[in-house]
Design a protein around this motif. Structure first.
Motif, mmCIF file in Angstrom:
data_model
loop_
_atom_site.group_PDB
_atom_site.id
_atom_site.type_symbol
_atom_site.label_atom_id
_atom_site.label_comp_id
_atom_site.label_asym_id
_atom_site.label_seq_id
_atom_site.Cartn_x
_atom_site.Cartn_y
_atom_site.Cartn_z
ATOM 1 N N GLY A 168 -11.860 4.625 -4.700
ATOM 2 C CA GLY A 168 -11.747 5.975 -5.242
ATOM 3 C C GLY A 168 -10.388 6.589 -4.959
ATOM 4 N N SER A 169 -10.016 7.571 -5.754
ATOM 5 C CA SER A 169 -8.680 8.171 -5.646
ATOM 6 C C SER A 169 -8.502 8.949 -4.342
ATOM 7 C CB SER A 169 -8.400 9.074 -6.846
ATOM 8 O OG SER A 169 -9.422 10.033 -6.969
ATOM 9 N N ASP A 170 -9.606 9.257 -3.646
ATOM 10 C CA ASP A 170 -9.511 9.942 -2.346
ATOM 11 C C ASP A 170 -8.759 9.099 -1.323
ATOM 12 O OD1 ASP A 170 -10.919 12.018 -3.320
ATOM 13 O OD2 ASP A 170 -12.764 11.657 -2.192
ATOM 14 N N PHE A 171 -8.715 7.787 -1.540
ATOM 15 C CA PHE A 171 -8.071 6.896 -0.580
ATOM 16 C C PHE A 171 -6.590 6.686 -0.881
ATOM 17 C CE2 PHE A 171 -12.430 6.190 0.416
ATOM 18 C CZ PHE A 171 -12.442 5.823 1.752
ATOM 19 N N VAL A 172 -6.076 7.441 -1.859
ATOM 20 C CA VAL A 172 -4.644 7.428 -2.172
ATOM 21 C C VAL A 172 -4.120 8.843 -1.981
ATOM 22 C CG1 VAL A 172 -2.917 7.003 -3.959
ATOM 23 C CG2 VAL A 172 -4.905 5.505 -3.776
ATOM 24 N N ASP A 173 -3.052 8.996 -1.193
ATOM 25 C CA ASP A 173 -2.574 10.341 -0.857
ATOM 26 C C ASP A 173 -1.701 10.932 -1.968
ATOM 27 O OD1 ASP A 173 0.020 9.285 -0.591
ATOM 28 O OD2 ASP A 173 -0.090 9.151 1.591
ATOM 29 N N ALA A 174 -1.221 12.135 -1.728
ATOM 30 C CA ALA A 174 -0.462 12.865 -2.758
ATOM 31 C C ALA A 174 0.822 12.150 -3.160
ATOM 32 C CB ALA A 174 -0.140 14.278 -2.257
ATOM 33 N N MET A 224 -1.612 4.439 -0.009
ATOM 34 C CA MET A 224 -2.949 4.398 0.570
ATOM 35 C C MET A 224 -3.002 5.374 1.739
ATOM 36 S SD MET A 224 -5.076 1.181 2.207
ATOM 37 C CE MET A 224 -4.219 1.155 3.807
ATOM 38 N N ASP A 225 -4.060 6.156 1.808
ATOM 39 C CA ASP A 225 -4.260 7.083 2.925
ATOM 40 C C ASP A 225 -4.755 6.255 4.117
ATOM 41 O OD1 ASP A 225 -5.263 8.955 4.765
ATOM 42 O OD2 ASP A 225 -5.698 10.393 3.167
ATOM 43 N N THR A 269 0.816 -1.221 0.000
ATOM 44 C CA THR A 269 0.000 0.000 0.000
ATOM 45 C C THR A 269 0.850 1.272 0.000
ATOM 46 O OG1 THR A 269 -0.174 -0.140 2.423
ATOM 47 C CG2 THR A 269 -1.951 -1.132 1.145
ATOM 48 N N ALA A 270 2.164 1.111 -0.192
ATOM 49 C CA ALA A 270 3.079 2.258 -0.309
ATOM 50 C C ALA A 270 3.026 2.801 -1.743
ATOM 51 C CB ALA A 270 4.499 1.814 0.033
ATOM 52 N N PRO A 271 3.635 3.970 -1.998
ATOM 53 C CA PRO A 271 3.661 4.479 -3.368
ATOM 54 C C PRO A 271 4.222 3.431 -4.335
ATOM 55 C CG PRO A 271 4.468 6.147 -1.850
ATOM 56 C CD PRO A 271 4.283 4.897 -1.051
ATOM 57 N N GLY A 272 3.484 3.164 -5.413
ATOM 58 C CA GLY A 272 3.920 2.160 -6.382
ATOM 59 C C GLY A 272 3.642 0.738 -5.959
ATOM 60 N N GLY A 273 2.991 0.543 -4.783
ATOM 61 C CA GLY A 273 2.698 -0.803 -4.281
ATOM 62 C C GLY A 273 1.696 -1.525 -5.166
ATOM 63 N N ALA A 274 1.754 -2.846 -5.111
ATOM 64 C CA ALA A 274 0.942 -3.677 -6.006
ATOM 65 C C ALA A 274 -0.559 -3.554 -5.749
ATOM 66 C CB ALA A 274 1.371 -5.137 -5.869
ATOM 67 N N ALA A 275 -0.959 -3.047 -4.575
ATOM 68 C CA ALA A 275 -2.393 -2.950 -4.262
ATOM 69 C C ALA A 275 -2.989 -1.582 -4.588
ATOM 70 C CB ALA A 275 -2.610 -3.255 -2.780
ATOM 71 N N ILE A 276 -2.157 -0.619 -4.912
ATOM 72 C CA ILE A 276 -2.639 0.771 -5.032
ATOM 73 C C ILE A 276 -3.688 0.936 -6.125
ATOM 74 C CG2 ILE A 276 -1.961 3.142 -5.639
ATOM 75 C CD1 ILE A 276 -1.306 2.359 -2.752
ATOM 76 N N GLU A 277 -3.467 0.322 -7.275
ATOM 77 C CA GLU A 277 -4.410 0.492 -8.398
ATOM 78 C C GLU A 277 -5.779 -0.079 -8.034
ATOM 79 O OE1 GLU A 277 -5.246 2.633 -11.270
ATOM 80 O OE2 GLU A 277 -3.139 2.569 -10.677
ATOM 81 N N ALA A 278 -5.771 -1.252 -7.391
ATOM 82 C CA ALA A 278 -7.040 -1.878 -6.996
ATOM 83 C C ALA A 278 -7.748 -1.046 -5.921
ATOM 84 C CB ALA A 278 -6.797 -3.297 -6.489
#
Length: 201
Positions: free
Chosen positions: A55-61, A65-66, A40-49
């Motif tokens: 929704g993109s609100d659950f991914v930080d800048a 994952m937020d 769930t870190a930047p570039g992590g395998a779960a981020i796209e899913a």
């Protein structure tokens, strides 16, 4: 004989400290929480899913994952946890198996599984022994407040989401009671269990 050990304990129990002590004694550690954080870190395998399902609100800048937003969503709606786990658990299992294969011949493998008791038979059936690090809920709350700065109410919410203390203890083959121990005393308790694993009756 090499063993597979499931290590678990509630938040603030000292489980991570015990896992490091086991590594110092020669165990091969597979840390599921670290795997989950990497996924769930930047570039992590779960981020796209996560983006697709929540929704993109659950991914930080930064592209991670937020975690605070997701934690609030889980508290507000129990189905959110199940949806997140459906994304993460298959990936975690896959990465855990890959890391376990890096163990040396004869080396004990310790799976650090924070939510082992909550996962039903999934992890229970994969390990030879279960080691529970235990302390009172009041001690858990005090430790987490001290290390994270969370208010008491936030820690209590996390505890309410985790398995009851009795449930964890019922699964245990070995228990380390980490209550009022110095680091040296805790290490001595870990060494006792390690000797037991290496000199089975």
């Amino acid at each position: 004989m090499d063993l597979t050990i499931g290590l678990t304990g509630g938040i603030g129990s000292g489980k991570s400290t015990v896992s490091q002590m086991l590594v110092d004694l020669g165990a091969h550690l597979v840390d599921l929480d670290a795997i989950s954080r990497a996924l769930t870190a930047p570039g992590g395998a779960a981020i796209e899913a996560i983006k697709q399902h929540f929704g993109s609100d659950f991914v930080d800048a930064q592209g991670a994952m937020d975690r605070a937003r997701m934690r609030d969503a889980v508290f507000a709606d129990p189905t959110v946890r199940a949806r997140l786990e459906a994304i993460l658990h298959p990936l975690i299992s896959q990465h855990a198996q890959a890391r376990a294969k890096l163990a040396l011949p004869g080396q004990h493998i310790v799976y650090d599984v924070p939510l082992l008791a909550e996962s039903g038979d999934r992890w229970k059936n994969k390990v030879d022994r279960i080691l529970v690090v235990d302390c009172s809920p009041e001690t858990q709350i005090a430790r987490v407040m001290a290390r994270s700065g969370w208010p008491r109410e936030a820690v209590e919410k996390v505890l309410a989401q985790q398995a009851r203390r009795e449930t964890r203890l019922a699964l245990a083959d070995h228990v380390i009671v980490n209550e009022g121990l110095s680091l040296d005393e805790l290490r001595a308790e870990v060494e006792k269990v390690w000797r037991l694993w290496n000199n089975p009756a």
